[in-house]
Design an enzyme around this catalytic site. Structure first.
Site, short mmCIF file in Angstrom:
data_model
loop_
_atom_site.label_atom_id
_atom_site.label_comp_id
_atom_site.label_asym_id
_atom_site.label_seq_id
_atom_site.Cartn_x
_atom_site.Cartn_y
_atom_site.Cartn_z
N ASP A 174 3.72 9.38 -0.72
CA ASP A 174 2.50 8.66 -0.30
C ASP A 174 2.21 7.57 -1.32
OD1 ASP A 174 0.21 8.15 1.20
OD2 ASP A 174 -0.44 10.25 1.22
N HIS A 204 0.81 -1.23 0.00
CA HIS A 204 0.00 0.00 0.00
C HIS A 204 0.84 1.27 0.00
CE1 HIS A 204 -4.09 -1.70 0.77
NE2 HIS A 204 -3.32 -2.76 0.98
C1 GDG Z 1 -2.10 3.87 3.43
C2 GDG Z 1 -1.06 4.53 2.50
C3 GDG Z 1 -2.75 4.51 0.65
C4 GDG Z 1 -8.52 10.28 8.12
N1 GDG Z 1 -8.97 11.01 9.17
C5 GDG Z 1 -10.15 10.48 9.51
C6 GDG Z 1 -10.43 9.42 8.65
N2 GDG Z 1 -9.42 9.32 7.81
C7 GDG Z 1 -9.37 8.35 6.71
C8 GDG Z 1 -9.43 9.05 5.38
C9 GDG Z 1 -8.88 7.98 4.44
C10 GDG Z 1 -7.88 7.28 5.34
O1 GDG Z 1 -8.16 7.64 6.69
C11 GDG Z 1 -6.46 7.71 5.05
O2 GDG Z 1 -6.05 7.09 3.87
P1 GDG Z 1 -4.79 7.59 3.06
O3 GDG Z 1 -4.77 6.88 1.77
O4 GDG Z 1 -4.90 9.07 2.87
O5 GDG Z 1 -3.50 7.30 3.96
P2 GDG Z 1 -2.91 6.10 4.92
O6 GDG Z 1 -3.69 5.93 6.15
O7 GDG Z 1 -1.47 6.47 5.12
O8 GDG Z 1 -3.03 4.78 4.03
C12 GDG Z 1 -1.75 5.36 1.44
C13 GDG Z 1 -3.65 3.74 1.60
O9 GDG Z 1 -2.92 3.01 2.58
C14 GDG Z 1 -4.54 2.76 0.83
O10 GDG Z 1 -3.79 1.88 0.08
O11 GDG Z 1 -3.54 5.38 -0.14
O12 GDG Z 1 -0.80 5.93 0.55
O13 GDG Z 1 -0.14 5.33 3.26
O14 GDG Z 1 -9.88 7.07 4.08
O15 GDG Z 1 -10.76 9.44 5.13
N3 GDG Z 1 -11.55 8.67 8.72
C15 GDG Z 1 -12.45 8.98 9.70
N4 GDG Z 1 -12.25 10.01 10.57
C16 GDG Z 1 -11.11 10.78 10.51
O16 GDG Z 1 -10.96 11.73 11.28
N5 GDG Z 1 -13.58 8.25 9.79
#
Ligand code: GDG
Length: 475
Positions: free
Chosen positions: A366, A158
């Site tokens: 990322d 990921h």
């Molecule tokens: C890894 C990789 C890759 C955030 N704050 C809240 C909340 N979130 C949710 C967001 C989003 C998720 O968390 C974050 O996803 P990201 O993709 O931005 O980043 P990582 O957590 O680092 O994920 C990344 C991912 O895996 C998938 O393969 O894209 O590059 O690092 O869904 O909305 N959700 C809630 N409350 C919050 O305050 N409910």
């Protein structure tokens, strides 16, 4: 013939409901398992001194079974906090300056992978499709083979895969990638990650790149491809028009009193470039006097891995930077930056996205970045906001047609892009949004899952000997 059962392995398991927590991996996988059913195996999140002999705990939710085991406190320290998050996470995000290597981490990481494989193997049926996720489990496939499983095993990373020049700093980097060759299919988020992995296989391990997305190293031939992850875009759009989203949208609009809102949403992690983002916002206020008093930045940053010193230090730095910028520019009736370290429900978050004129996504590196895609899915098509996206996010490859690209290392380009976004006319906003909407609604989490599992089901049966096809030019 019925579909083979899907068995997913990831560090954390669930939740399956659509509320989810902060963290991209769970969101994508829960969606896949809700649709297709199967077994989801991983760590319970609990530690227990007697975990090494503890039971596999199971829970059934409709067609899906969740199975978890505990870690001992020593395993939590060496496997999760140590090798996974002090060594591999910074390394794969190109942050050699933050990497800590410790041979005890290495030993515990491998021992935990072995124990996971030994506990999972008896639950497997020969025709299961096993799908292993992320940097916690590079050697799990090799351990499952040792435990006797001969069926198809796929692996998806990921986060980014860094260039070999960086990856070779990891002691035993060769062993780790050799262990990955036990998988039948290895998937990455982007072509850049895939090419970095292939470069490691060819330059470091003497492998050859073959036709049809395959690489041969010694007597192993595996398939290597990119599978950009998506979101449940239609579900997110519905969240954005739910009553809970509406309440949050309205509340934010009331508080802003007509000022446009810039929003950032990230787990509090140094890869996300949150402090750099604040410096870009500060530069906007510094260079464009007319913006002072006329724009708000809301940064939502739920705490993550707070036990690690680097993360605690980041929180202090973030709060200090926000405090300094606020002290410098605030007036009696306006505070430029608001930071929140508590999370929201996904519906509330969708409403916040909809209220924001700009989404400011500035990771230093990322894998994908799902926030960028969620922001697009949550917009009102008749009055959409603007996405500012780091050139170092995996999502760039798919969204650069509509987003304004920024370099998070350069506050000037961030300030210029913010100014441009905040003054952009409706017709350009719509045009840019349309360019991204198509990608986000077509490349969904379900499609990602189907593409990966389709490719895994199509690889030749693992027991077949390596193919004799000629190599194509190495990358
Ligand atoms: C890894 C990789 C890759 C955030 N704050 C809240 C909340 N979130 C949710 C967001 C989003 C998720 O968390 C974050 O996803 P990201 O993709 O931005 O980043 P990582 O957590 O680092 O994920 C990344 C991912 O895996 C998938 O393969 O894209 O590059 O690092 O869904 O909305 N959700 C809630 N409350 C919050 O305050 N409910």
């Amino acid at each position: 013939m019925s579909e083979p059962r899907l068995v997913v392995v990831s560090n954390r398991v669930g939740p399956l409901d659509d509320e989810g927590k902060a963290g991209g991996l769970a969101v994508g996988l829960a969606d896949a398992l809700r649709r297709r059913g199967g077994l989801w195996f991983g760590w319970s999140g609990e530690t227990d001194e007697a975990a090494a002999d503890g039971p596999v705990k199971t829970e059934r939710h409709g067609q899906t079974e969740l199975a978890t085991i505990d870690l001992t406190p020593e395993e939590n320290e060496g496997f999760y906090l140590g090798y996974a998050n002090r060594s591999l996470w910074p390394l794969l995000h190109y942050r050699l300056d933050l990497v800590q290597f410790d041979r005890s981490f290495d030993r515990v990481y491998h021992a935990v992978n072995r124990r996971f494989a030994e506990r999972l193997a008896p639950l497997l049926r020969p025709d299961d499709l096993v799908w292993v996720h992320d940097y916690h489990f590079f050697p799990l496939g090799a351990e499952l083979r040792k435990a006797g499983f001969a069926g198809r095993i796929g692996y998806f990373l990921h986060i980014p895969f860094c260039p070999p020049e960086i990856f070779t700093a990891l002691p035993a980097s060769h062993d780790l990638v050799r262990a990955m060759l036990a998988y039948d299919l290895v998937g990455f988020q982007t072509e850049t990650d895939r090419m970095n992995f292939l470069a490691f296989c060819t330059r470091e391990l003497g492998g050859e790149v073959l036709e049809g997305n395959r690489v041969r190293v010694g007597d192993r031939t595996i398939e290597v491809d990119s599978f950009p992850i998506g979101i449940d875009a239609e579900g997110y759009r519905r969240f954005a028009v739910s009553p809970e989203a509406g309440e949050h949208e309205e509340m934010l609009r009331d508080i802003a009193k007509g000022r446009p809102l810039v929003v950032g949403v990230d787990r509090l992690d140094y890869t996300k470039g949150i402090v750099e983002r604040l410096l870009g916002f500060e530069r906007l206020l510094e260079d464009h006097e007319e913006m002072r008093g006329g724009v708000n930045l809301l940064q939502i940053a739920p705490l993550s891995r707070a036990e690690l010193e680097t993360y605690a230090g980041l929180r202090t730095e973030l709060e200090a930077t926000a405090g300094r910028v606020n002290g410098r520019f605030a007036t009696l009736d306006w505070t430029p930056i608001q930071i929140m370290t508590t999370g929201f429900t996904r519906r509330a978050l969708a409403g916040i996205y909809r209220a924001a004129r700009v989404c400011f996504v500035t990771p230093l590196r990322d894998g994908m970045n799902l926030v960028a895609k969620e922001y697009v899915a949550a917009q009102d098509p008749t009055d959409p906001g603007v996405l500012l996206l780091s050139r170092f996010a995996g999502a760039r490859a798919e969204l650069e047609g509509g987003a304004l690209l920024v370099n998070p290392y350069n506050p000037d380009t961030m300030a210029d892009a913010l100014k441009r976004a905040l003054t952009m006319k409706l017709d350009e906003r719509i045009e840019r949004f349309e360019a991204m909407r198509e990608t986000v609604f077509a490349g969904t989490a379900s499609r990602w899952c189907d593409r990966f599992l389709g490719a895994l089901a199509d690889v030749p049966a693992p027991s077949q000997p390596a193919s004799e096809e000629p190599p194509v030019q190495a990358s």
